[in-house]
Design an enzyme around this catalytic site. Structure first.
Site, PDB file in Angstrom:
ATOM      1  N   HIS A 183       0.818  -1.209   0.000  1.00  0.00           N
ATOM      2  CA  HIS A 183       0.000   0.000   0.000  1.00  0.00           C
ATOM      3  C   HIS A 183       0.858   1.269   0.000  1.00  0.00           C
ATOM      4  O   HIS A 183       0.336   2.375   0.107  1.00  0.00           O
ATOM      5  CB  HIS A 183      -0.898  -0.036   1.247  1.00  0.00           C
ATOM      6  CG  HIS A 183      -2.039   0.908   1.221  1.00  0.00           C
ATOM      7  ND1 HIS A 183      -2.210   1.890   2.170  1.00  0.00           N
ATOM      8  CD2 HIS A 183      -3.096   1.031   0.379  1.00  0.00           C
ATOM      9  CE1 HIS A 183      -3.308   2.570   1.923  1.00  0.00           C
ATOM     10  NE2 HIS A 183      -3.865   2.079   0.839  1.00  0.00           N
ATOM     11  N   LYS A 197       3.209   4.419  -1.086  1.00  0.00           N
ATOM     12  CA  LYS A 197       3.287   5.365  -2.207  1.00  0.00           C
ATOM     13  C   LYS A 197       4.624   6.096  -2.087  1.00  0.00           C
ATOM     14  O   LYS A 197       4.810   6.914  -1.176  1.00  0.00           O
ATOM     15  CB  LYS A 197       2.155   6.376  -2.168  1.00  0.00           C
ATOM     16  CG  LYS A 197       0.760   5.789  -2.414  1.00  0.00           C
ATOM     17  CD  LYS A 197       0.079   5.389  -1.148  1.00  0.00           C
ATOM     18  CE  LYS A 197      -1.374   4.979  -1.427  1.00  0.00           C
ATOM     19  NZ  LYS A 197      -1.934   4.156  -0.372  1.00  0.00           N
ATOM     20  N   ASP A 254      16.925  10.591  -7.772  1.00  0.00           N
ATOM     21  CA  ASP A 254      18.371  10.808  -7.632  1.00  0.00           C
ATOM     22  C   ASP A 254      18.877  10.629  -6.209  1.00  0.00           C
ATOM     23  O   ASP A 254      19.924  11.188  -5.833  1.00  0.00           O
ATOM     24  CB  ASP A 254      18.756  12.199  -8.154  1.00  0.00           C
ATOM     25  CG  ASP A 254      18.686  12.275  -9.678  1.00  0.00           C
ATOM     26  OD1 ASP A 254      18.722  11.205 -10.332  1.00  0.00           O
ATOM     27  OD2 ASP A 254      18.587  13.394 -10.221  1.00  0.00           O
ATOM     28  N   HIS A 273      -9.347  11.034   1.757  1.00  0.00           N
ATOM     29  CA  HIS A 273      -8.499   9.843   1.648  1.00  0.00           C
ATOM     30  C   HIS A 273      -7.150  10.053   2.348  1.00  0.00           C
ATOM     31  O   HIS A 273      -6.331   9.147   2.403  1.00  0.00           O
ATOM     32  CB  HIS A 273      -8.279   9.518   0.170  1.00  0.00           C
ATOM     33  CG  HIS A 273      -7.574   8.223  -0.094  1.00  0.00           C
ATOM     34  ND1 HIS A 273      -6.236   8.157  -0.453  1.00  0.00           N
ATOM     35  CD2 HIS A 273      -8.009   6.937  -0.045  1.00  0.00           C
ATOM     36  CE1 HIS A 273      -5.886   6.894  -0.627  1.00  0.00           C
ATOM     37  NE2 HIS A 273      -6.936   6.128  -0.385  1.00  0.00           N
ATOM     38  N   LYS A 302      -4.096  10.550   5.024  1.00  0.00           N
ATOM     39  CA  LYS A 302      -3.683   9.820   6.223  1.00  0.00           C
ATOM     40  C   LYS A 302      -2.678  10.716   6.951  1.00  0.00           C
ATOM     41  O   LYS A 302      -1.461  10.672   6.673  1.00  0.00           O
ATOM     42  CB  LYS A 302      -3.040   8.482   5.870  1.00  0.00           C
ATOM     43  CG  LYS A 302      -3.933   7.562   4.993  1.00  0.00           C
ATOM     44  CD  LYS A 302      -3.633   7.730   3.543  1.00  0.00           C
ATOM     45  CE  LYS A 302      -4.174   6.642   2.634  1.00  0.00           C
ATOM     46  NZ  LYS A 302      -5.522   6.247   2.773  1.00  0.00           N
ATOM     47  N   ASP A 349       0.314  17.434  19.326  1.00  0.00           N
ATOM     48  CA  ASP A 349       0.769  18.603  20.071  1.00  0.00           C
ATOM     49  C   ASP A 349       1.146  19.728  19.112  1.00  0.00           C
ATOM     50  O   ASP A 349       0.539  19.881  18.074  1.00  0.00           O
ATOM     51  CB  ASP A 349       1.903  18.222  21.029  1.00  0.00           C
ATOM     52  CG  ASP A 349       1.404  17.300  22.149  1.00  0.00           C
ATOM     53  OD1 ASP A 349       0.182  17.288  22.402  1.00  0.00           O
ATOM     54  OD2 ASP A 349       2.223  16.593  22.756  1.00  0.00           O
TER      55      ASP A 349
END
Length: 473
Positions: free
Chosen positions: A218, A220, A225, A391, A393, A398
């Protein structure tokens, strides 16, 4: 078919269900998941035997091989980066500054590093503008990994960009998940390979795991470089740009990272590429840190000895003294995470969670709705984003700590998927994340007890049934 034959088939299915239930009790990682599977297999084997074949395994096979490959990877990196130890030692922050997160270091066996430059990419337009700019400037190596790649407008733009850099002599490696990208046509992959791009689907490769919908990659990741890394929640598809109703506009977040922790993003990609291909991709060391942020890259998955993703969230929630703000498309927390959230409320922490107001997966949405109602009763401030679909995450802890990556608040991320997130300690970056989330909360409505109590009986029943499936969703 005669009645006696039907009875024999039913008896055989129930016997198979009982035997399979024993397997579930012995092998499923959590008690809740074991109970859910065992009950379904004994009572309704006609409906659960086949799903168990695809969804039942919760322990990744191949630990010994993975550890051996990790040792090979470390030796490979050491050869490519002779000054690695001195470089990383220079970027270690004082230990006393990170005492609240010591357990994360011990669990992941991964340190924080200082000296990062961070860039918050608040939506699809900002994310892919930055990614395509970085790809266009690549001189040596591009490494890409997505759960989903579509052959649509955005996917074709990525294909063209990669082919152009491959023609210029840049080495390019691409990983996509075989299940997440099930709709990706063969011609898309073949075109990239013919143009010099090395591209493969992630698979667990063992015969039984080939049937599994679990153990998906899952993550991404875009690496350019060896010194520019992108992580977050966006995949490659037009829906992530807000072009596909009814979920448009799509709300998602990514970030760019420059500094020593880019090497840990690189290490995550190396592990996955080595697992899939048996080879090691090109490696370039990161540049010297040019910023002020302290960052740890958390790459978690079902091959870990512990449930590192769940424990990571528990640690972050327990560390919060003032606030913990979370966003996730799915809110199906396990008992440890839910307990940590409730305890945070009792400590006086401002606990807010942003979830969608419309579903992309109905069963998960129903389970999330019941958990949201129970969280509201516990004093957790639950919000639903009104426009489109959320969508992203993201976690904000704090005044100084944030996390952006691919981890959802559900069992699949906690235990079954390979995930990656960047945990950042930096006041200025946290203020940017705060401003972004405040804008999101301003476009949201609060979850109230009426959402559950005012629902029809069939919908409340569906929510409770969906919640029972939470451990296996």
């Amino acid at each position: 078919m005669s009645l006696s034959l039907i009875a024999c088939v039913a008896l055989l299915l129930h016997l198979c269900g009982i035997v399979t239930a024993m397997h579930a009790v012995m092998k499923v990682r959590t008690p809740q998941g074991a109970v859910a599977w065992a009950l379904g297999l004994v009572v309704m084997p006609y409906l659960t035997l086949l799903p168990y074949l695809f969804l039942g395994a919760s322990r990744f096979r191949g630990y010994a091989r993975l550890r051996q490959m990790n040792q090979q990877r470390r030796r490979y990196v050491a050869r490519q980066w002779p000054g690695r130890a001195d470089y990383l030692q220079r970027h270690l922050p004082p230990a006393e500054e990170l005492q609240r997160f010591q357990s994360i270091n011990a669990m992941l066996q991964q340190p924080f590093y200082h000296g990062h430059q961070l860039c918050l990419l608040v939506d699809g337009e900002a994310t892919f503008e930055a990614i395509f700019e970085a790809i266009a400037q690549a001189e040596h190596v591009i490494l890409i990994q997505f759960f989903i790649i579509h052959d649509d407008q955005l996917g074709q733009r990525l294909q063209r960009a990669l082919l152009e850099r491959a023609a210029a002599g840049v080495q390019i490696c691409v990983l996509y998940d075989g299940v997440g990208s099930h709709a990706l046509p063969r011609r898309y992959v073949d075109t990239l390979r013919q143009g010099g791009v090395r591209i493969h689907a992630f698979a667990t490769r063992r015969w039984r795991n080939r049937l599994q919908l679990n153990f998906r990659n899952h993550r991404k990741i875009v690496l350019v470089d060896g010194w520019r890394a992108f992580v977050g929640g966006l995949n490659v598809g037009d829906e992530y740009m807000g072009r596909k109703p009814p979920l448009a506009p799509w709300r998602d977040t990514h970030m760019e990272l420059q500094g020593p922790a880019v090497a840990d993003v690189h290490a995550s990609f190396l592990r996955d590429w080595r697992w899939v291909t048996g080879e090691l991709p090109p490696f370039l060391p990161p540049r010297d840190g040019c910023g002020t942020a302290t960052t740890l890259v958390a790459a978690t998955g079902p091959a870990d000895r512990q449930e590192t993703c769940s424990l990571l969230f528990v640690t972050l929630i327990n560390a919060a003294t003032r606030r913990i703000w979370l966003t996730s498309p799915y809110f199906v927390p396990d008992l440890s995470v839910f307990s940590a959230l409730r305890l945070a409320v009792l400590r006086g922490v401002d606990v807010r969670i942003l979830i969608p107001s419309r579903p992309d997966h109905l069963v998960v949405f129903l389970a999330s709705s019941l958990h949201a109602a129970e969280a509201h009763k516990a004093g957790i401030k639950m919000f639903r984003l009104k426009p489109g679909f959320v969508h992203q995450k993201v976690a904000l802890i704090d005044h100084d700590t944030s996390m952006i990556g691919s981890m959802n608040l559900d069992n699949r991320s906690f235990r079954l998927n390979f995930e990656i997130s960047a945990l950042n300690i930096d006041v200025d970056f946290a203020q940017q994340v705060e401003a972004m989330l405040e804008h999101d909360f301003a476009q949201s409505v609060a979850v109230t007890s009426e959402e559950y109590q005012g629902a029809s009986f069939p919908r409340r029943l569906a929510m409770n049934i969906a919640r029972l499936m939470g451990p296996i969703l």
